[in-house]
Design an enzyme around this catalytic site. Structure first.
Site, mmCIF file in Angstrom:
data_model
loop_
_atom_site.group_PDB
_atom_site.id
_atom_site.type_symbol
_atom_site.label_atom_id
_atom_site.label_comp_id
_atom_site.label_asym_id
_atom_site.label_seq_id
_atom_site.Cartn_x
_atom_site.Cartn_y
_atom_site.Cartn_z
ATOM 1 N N ASP A 67 60.101 49.201 32.100
ATOM 2 C CA ASP A 67 58.849 49.942 32.043
ATOM 3 C C ASP A 67 58.798 50.731 30.741
ATOM 4 O OD1 ASP A 67 60.775 51.862 32.533
ATOM 5 O OD2 ASP A 67 60.254 52.094 34.639
ATOM 6 N N HIS A 105 62.781 41.522 35.093
ATOM 7 C CA HIS A 105 61.700 42.464 35.434
ATOM 8 C C HIS A 105 61.446 43.360 34.225
ATOM 9 C CE1 HIS A 105 59.327 44.919 38.321
ATOM 10 N NE2 HIS A 105 59.696 45.905 37.533
ATOM 11 N N ASP A 140 66.215 34.924 40.898
ATOM 12 C CA ASP A 140 65.493 34.885 39.620
ATOM 13 C C ASP A 140 63.984 35.088 39.823
ATOM 14 O OD1 ASP A 140 65.255 34.797 36.910
ATOM 15 O OD2 ASP A 140 65.563 32.636 36.702
ATOM 16 N N GLU A 151 65.930 43.477 37.511
ATOM 17 C CA GLU A 151 65.686 44.604 36.616
ATOM 18 C C GLU A 151 66.694 44.590 35.461
ATOM 19 O OE1 GLU A 151 63.585 46.805 35.307
ATOM 20 O OE2 GLU A 151 63.381 48.086 37.078
#
Length: 540
Positions: free
Chosen positions: A92, A409, A449, A458
């Site tokens: 993020d 991610h 995956d 992540e």
């Protein structure tokens, strides 16, 4: 900064001479070899490239990640400070000081001990850039002696955005600890990051000027950690961070910070502080938990064993710790494929306990000739597992093999913008997040995956921090090729299990249906009884 010159007294000539020397004599590093393993060289290079993909702020002219852009250029403006730069924490666009500082100290430690691995792979220049990028931001986050910024960005806002770094949502508030709202844990971890970087720059990069700046910040920040009252975790002052990075303790962090300051300064006062805190908090007898950003006890045991030759208490604690974890004793065990598994510590990112314990085992191994080989064997087994010797035939590093994770991610690398459909939009990751270590497989050694499976897919700063030390060790010892270099089979095809939440919903729906049928049956029975009684009355 001007306040540093006032807060830190001038160093004596004798102290400077001591600082300029590598005085750690309690461990011996493996001798370098002339040949270089190309696979491990590539792994080290790619891992450093991952950190470049995590950069925030105005990117340098030599930026190597083409899909990254200048970003978050107003960070800190809400408090009139410059908090641009640094590293985004994970997939993020939030910046967290505590895990960043922890990650920096682990990278620094591995680099200090296995620096020749970086040199043999011609990655020491990129290492310098990586450490300086993070350290420069930590300097900016410490603008006053008793002020330390610990987060940039709003979790609720950021977690509702999925897209490139060109449209990062605002506001991006900055949060600080200070003398009236202390954060002992994060301040001590920051001090350790500064001190370890100072040692690295002085003794490996021969940059005394920058090392002095880092050391001064470390000394000042540790003083803040000790003197700001009450001593407390930073989430007590800033509860909003608790859902992200909460430690619930200040004990091991204070010892960790003091030990690193002793190593960076040679000042006996810090070694004494570390010893006193170790005894005060009874660290050697606490329950054993794997090292990570929330608990540096294992690192304290190993680092203390390396630095303090006046006592064996660190060594006793280190061997109790390593014997427990490397042998898979409670609270840990091994998966069927051989991965160290430590309950909830492994459930959310299974490769972290394995990597951190492996690094500590390698760092400690020269200190005990009887147990050292066993510690090394454990560490090499964990390294081999994460690099392909596992039931999924998967190296858990992005971009190094056809079986590598393809869907980390990561908002920027994914190329998508639809937060409601991040798995399918787009179906294939647009950019390769080279070198990123993912969370890892399940306790059953299975890896799906899937992009929205953050426990497995992540990526984060602290996932790659021990990895760099492990790879550098392999380079120094001229290890044979990692397992994935001989894997030609594709990853075994497996189906993702039905989500637990969906199972819960189905169970609830079934129960509601059964309840409804039960009520309907009861109602019909009551009506039938009423009709029967009415018929009897009419007949009477």
């Amino acid at each position: 900064m001007r306040w540093l010159s006032k807060a830190i007294p001038a160093l004596s000539l004798l102290a400077l001479q001591a600082l300029a020397q590598d005085t750690t004599t309690t461990t011996s590093n493996p001798a370098p070899t002339s040949s270089v393993n190309q696979a491990y060289s590539t792994l080290l290079s790619d891992s450093l490239l991952f950190y470049e993909a995590q950069r925030s702020g105005q990117l340098p002219a030599n930026n190597r990640v083409s899909w990254r852009h200048d970003s978050a250029l107003q960070d800190g403006s809400d408090n009139n400070v410059n908090l641009t730069g640094g590293y985004y924490d994970a997939g993020d666009y939030l910046k967290f000081t505590l895990p960043m500082a922890y990650s920096m100290s682990i990278v620094n430690w591995g680099a200090i001990e296995y620096f020749q691995g970086y040199q043999s792979a011609n990655q020491d220049g990129y290492l310098r850039d990586m450490v300086k990028w993070g350290s420069d931001w930590l300097i900016q986050a410490h603008p006053q002696p008793n002020v330390f910024y610990v987060q940039v960005g709003n979790g609720d806002v950021d977690n509702n955005y999925w897209g490139p770094d060109t449209n990062i949502p605002t506001p991006r508030p900055s949060y600080m600890v200070n003398s009236t709202s202390p954060g002992t844990d994060v301040a001590a971890l920051g001090a350790a990051a500064f001190a370890s970087a100072s040692y690295l720059f002085r003794n490996r990069f021969n940059d005394s000027a920058y090392a002095d700046t880092l050391m001064q910040h470390g000394i000042s920040l540790f003083d803040f950690a000790e003197t700001a009252q009450p001593q407390q975790p930073y989430t007590t002052s800033i509860p909003a961070i608790a859902e992200f990075y909460q430690t619930n303790t200040v004990q091991n962090q204070l010892v960790w910070g003091a030990l690193w300051l002793y190593r960076a300064t040679g000042n006996q006062t810090y070694l004494t502080k570390a010893s006193n805190y170790f005894d005060q908090f009874k660290l050697g007898s606490l329950d054993i938990t794997p090292m990570d950003w929330s608990d540096q006890s294992g690192g304290v045991f190993v680092l203390g064993s390396m630095l303090d030759t006046t006592t064996n208490k660190y060594k006793v604690a280190a061997e109790r710790y390593l014997d427990t974890l490397t042998q898979g004793k409670s609270p840990c065990s091994f998966t069927g494929g051989g991965l160290l598994w430590c309950g909830q510590s492994s459930a959310s990112n299974s490769l972290i306990p394995a990597q951190d314990t492996a690094l500590l085992a390698l760092l400690y191994s020269p200190l005990n000739s009887d147990k050292g080989s066993g510690y090394v064997k454990f560490a090499l087994g964990q390294i081999d597992y994460m690099l392909g010797n596992n039931p999924m035939l998967t190296p858990y590093v992005v971009g190094v093999h056809m079986n590598s994770p393809a869907n980390p991610h990561h908002a920027g690398a994914s190329g998508g913008t639809d937060i409601g459909n991040i798995n399918s939009s787009p179906p294939t990751e647009k950019y390769v997040l080279s070198g990123a270590v993912v969370g890892g497989p399940s306790q059953g050694d299975l890896f799906y995956d899937v992009r929205n499976d953050w426990q497995q897919s992540e990526v984060a700063l602290d996932y790659n921090a021990p990895f760099q030390g492990l790879v550098a060790y392999q380079l120094v010892t001229n290890a044979s090729d990692p397992p994935y270099t001989t894997i030609t089979q594709p990853r075994p095809a497996i189906k993702q299990p039905f989500p637990k939440w969906a199972i819960a919903v189905i169970v609830i729906v079934i129960l509601l249906i059964l309840l409804g049928l039960g009520l309907l049956f009861w109602k019909r029975r009551r009506i039938a009884e009423w009709r029967h009684r009415r018929t009897q009355k009419q007949n009477w």
